[in-house]
Design an enzyme around this catalytic site. Structure first.
Site, short mmCIF file in Angstrom:
data_model
loop_
_atom_site.label_atom_id
_atom_site.label_comp_id
_atom_site.label_asym_id
_atom_site.label_seq_id
_atom_site.Cartn_x
_atom_site.Cartn_y
_atom_site.Cartn_z
N ASP A 274 -17.37 59.93 -43.65
CA ASP A 274 -18.83 59.46 -43.77
C ASP A 274 -19.72 59.50 -42.39
OD1 ASP A 274 -18.94 56.07 -43.73
OD2 ASP A 274 -18.37 56.38 -41.65
N GLU A 316 -21.39 60.84 -47.42
CA GLU A 316 -21.80 59.94 -47.20
C GLU A 316 -23.29 60.34 -46.69
OE1 GLU A 316 -22.06 55.56 -45.93
OE2 GLU A 316 -21.56 56.96 -44.53
#
Length: 627
Positions: A274, A316
């Protein structure tokens, strides 16, 4: 057993056991690069010895079943690029209430063709201060309401028996302010404060603010927050309760990598890194995409290749292609196995609102020009908002002003524009810059909800056809298609979030509603919205899996159909060709292609001429031919 770190001053020189032999073979093959990268960042030999010992411990903790999966995947390294791979993205609490509930519904997922299951953040995080689970307080515990780590491991094991892989978010940029490190830092412990970015006053933070953009300028302005317990300033790029980790401290990298490998050892197959571009911070920079980020990601890739080589890294990076592609690394030194195709997603919705395919074709040309081994996750919707990060330099010559166009897109998808039945909501609105983002389910953004509201059957038919065409476009792209849970039954927006004090300020919950099991019971009735979309998706998913031209190594390109309402894509693989045409206009259109071969409509089996192709409003065609 003596510490393996003590046994390997540089390269292994002793006769290992069978168990050690596999580990040492992998370690030695990567040792020189791993040590060089580590020492370049940290220059700390003791910390590297600790890191190496941690890798050995993590390998020892990996069970026999997972090691067998590793061996099979190492033997077939492109296993995840198979054209039959189909993903779904879900919140555990929305789909099955908890992990046990998800296990109870695995039959539904398998029947739906899903073999890639992305579970949204489920690790322990504070209620009301979690940003949807992205403020983790313990990376080795599941949120109690969702289950236990043992249940997560059991779910993963059950998925493996069904040929399904599981993806989990690893929130590596920050921790919750309730994480043990943060608690100790707040208590004044300098060792733990050094794991974050603490400053005695606002002088240095103010210097950072001169070059670091704000992520949420309206709802969480600035990149720093005051910590009253210690009278210091702490870096909080996203939300005040998410404290940025200092990866300039080797302890942070060592321990976070250990937590990541712990999750891999619970059976997680894909680790979603992330907010990857944010993890390295330097003064007088934007603190985004800095070179040392790639050093960190490369080391995490090497760690996985040593301990759990069947594991994939998904980056991401929600940015334009020029900033996304470097996270694949190079052929010799790869970083992420997969990245999100975020620009194509945003460009697709732009095309829906403008009915003009020129930007989307330009975007697809960019993607198709990349090496075939680069694997993207393709999607129409996800848990997050849609940001309008389009290529405005390309659009400007066609008369598109950035701020005005963003307003038009948001008006269109809220149903404020004449002729639009779309029903979306704004997220994080910034009227000054016109940077509001958009939320809503795929079906509601296509106009299904708005058409049903007013009982307009013609508009509903167009909306459902658009829903089908967008998913056919998704399946045509190279890479891995991922559906947001509920899209397979054309689930509409859920406005119940407005009744929840903890959610009402976050419009993203409009498309994060509970999965409708009531609607799922209608999937066999093609006369219903749910059954029509579900059965359509199963049909094109099966065609994609069975038809060789959808192979990941196929040649893919765009074509000129002499019509700016129609996107035309060609695919070629081993003597077979596919012509895929998508009409983004709500009126019938004609596409003209100079393709002499005989073609068959993949969906109907009918013969079709590729010189003049008539497409209904929001219609598409897959034409399959032999060259």
């Amino acid at each position: 057993m003596a510490l393996i770190a003590n046994r390997i001053p540089q390269r292994a020189q002793f006769t290992p056991s069978a168990d050690e032999s596999v580990f040492l073979e992998r370690l030695n093959a990567r040792y020189d690069e791993l040590r060089w990268l580590y020492m370049e960042l940290y220059g700390n030999a003791a910390a590297f010895d600790y890191f190496r010992e941690m890798l050995w411990k993590s390998y020892q903790e990996r069970n026999a079943e997972l090691r067998m999966i590793d061996e099979a995947r190492v033997a077939h390294p492109d296993w995840y690029r198979d054209q039959s791979t189909l993903g779904t993205l879900m919140y555990v609490q929305c789909f099955g209430k908890n992990l046990k509930g998800v296990m109870e519904h695995l039959d539904y997922l398998e029947e739906s063709g899903v073999n890639y299951l992305h579970l949204m953040p489920l690790l322990q995080s504070p209620k009301g201060r979690s940003d949807g689970g992205y403020a983790v307080s313990d990376f080795r515990k599941v949120e109690p309401e969702l289950g236990t780590m043992e249940e997560l491991a059991e779910l993963n094991a059950q998925c493996h028996k069904r040929g399904m892989s599981v993806c989990l978010d690893f929130v590596m940029n920050h921790t919750s302010e309730d994480h043990d490190w943060a608690v100790r830092a707040r208590a004044g412990d300098p060792e733990y404060q050094a794991r974050y970015f603490f400053y005695d006053n606002w002088d240095i933070p103010n210097e950072f603010e001169k070059t670091v953009p704000q992520v949420f300028p309206q709802t969480a302005p600035g990149n720093f927050s005051w910590c009253p317990e210690v009278g210091k300033v702490v870096m909080t790029t996203f939300w005040p309760y998410q404290w940025d980790l200092n990866y300039g401290n080797p302890v942070v990298f060592n321990e976070m990598t250990a937590d990541m490998l712990y999750l891999c050892n619970q059976g997680v197959d894909i680790i979603r890194l992330d907010a990857t571009p944010y993890i390295w911070k330097e003064l007088y920079t934007p603190c985004r995409n800095l070179p040392k980020v790639h050093n960190l990601v490369r080391m995490m890739r090497l760690a996985c290749e040593i301990v759990c080589p069947g594991t994939l890294l998904l980056g991401e990076i929600v940015m334009e292609p020029s900033k996304v592609v470097p996270y694949f690394g190079s052929v010799e030194k790869p970083e992420c196995h997969m990245l999100y195709n975020v620009t194509t997603m945003a460009s697709t919705w732009h095309t829906v609102a403008t009915q003009d395919v020129r930007l989307l074709r330009h975007q697809m040309d960019t993607v198709f020009a990349l090496p075939k081994q680069y694997t993207f996750l393709n999607y129409l919707r996800c848990h997050d908002d849609i940001g309008w990060g389009l290529d405005y330099n390309f659009l400007k010559p066609f008369g598109f002003d950035e701020v005005a166009h963003k307003k038009y897109l948001n008006d269109w998808f809220r149903g404020y524009y004449p002729g639009s039945f779309a029903r979306g909501e704004l997220y994080n609105d910034d009227p000054r810059l016109g940077d509001a983002r958009l939320c809503g389910t795929t079906a509601s953004l296509c106009g299904v909800e708005g058409a049903e509201e007013v009982g307009d059957k013609d508009a509903e038919e167009l909306a459902l056809r658009l829903d089908e065409t967008l998913h056919a476009f998704l399946m045509t792209q190279s890479g891995i298609p991922v559906l947001y849970s509920g899209d397979e039954i054309a689930q509409l927006n859920d406005n119940d979030y407005k009744k929840d004090d903890l959610k009402v300020e976050d419009s993203r919950y409009i498309h994060r509603g509970d999965f409708s099991w009531k609607d799922a019971k209608k999937i066999k009735d093609k006369k219903t919205r749910q059954g029509r979309i579900y059965q359509f998706l199963r049909k094109i998913e099966n065609l994609r899996a069975e038809t060789p031209v959808f192979d990941a190594d196929a040649d893919v390109w765009t074509m000129d159909p002499s019509n700016d309402h129609v996107l035309a894509i060609g695919r070629y693989y081993r003597g077979r060709k596919l012509l895929a045409l998508f009409n983004f206009s709500n009126h019938e259109q004609i596409a003209r292609l100079n393709e002499p071969e005989d073609y068959q409509d993949l969906l109907t089996g009918e013969s079709r001429d590729a010189h003049k192709i008539i497409l209904p409003g929001y219609g598409f065609a897959w034409l399959y031919g032999k060259v």
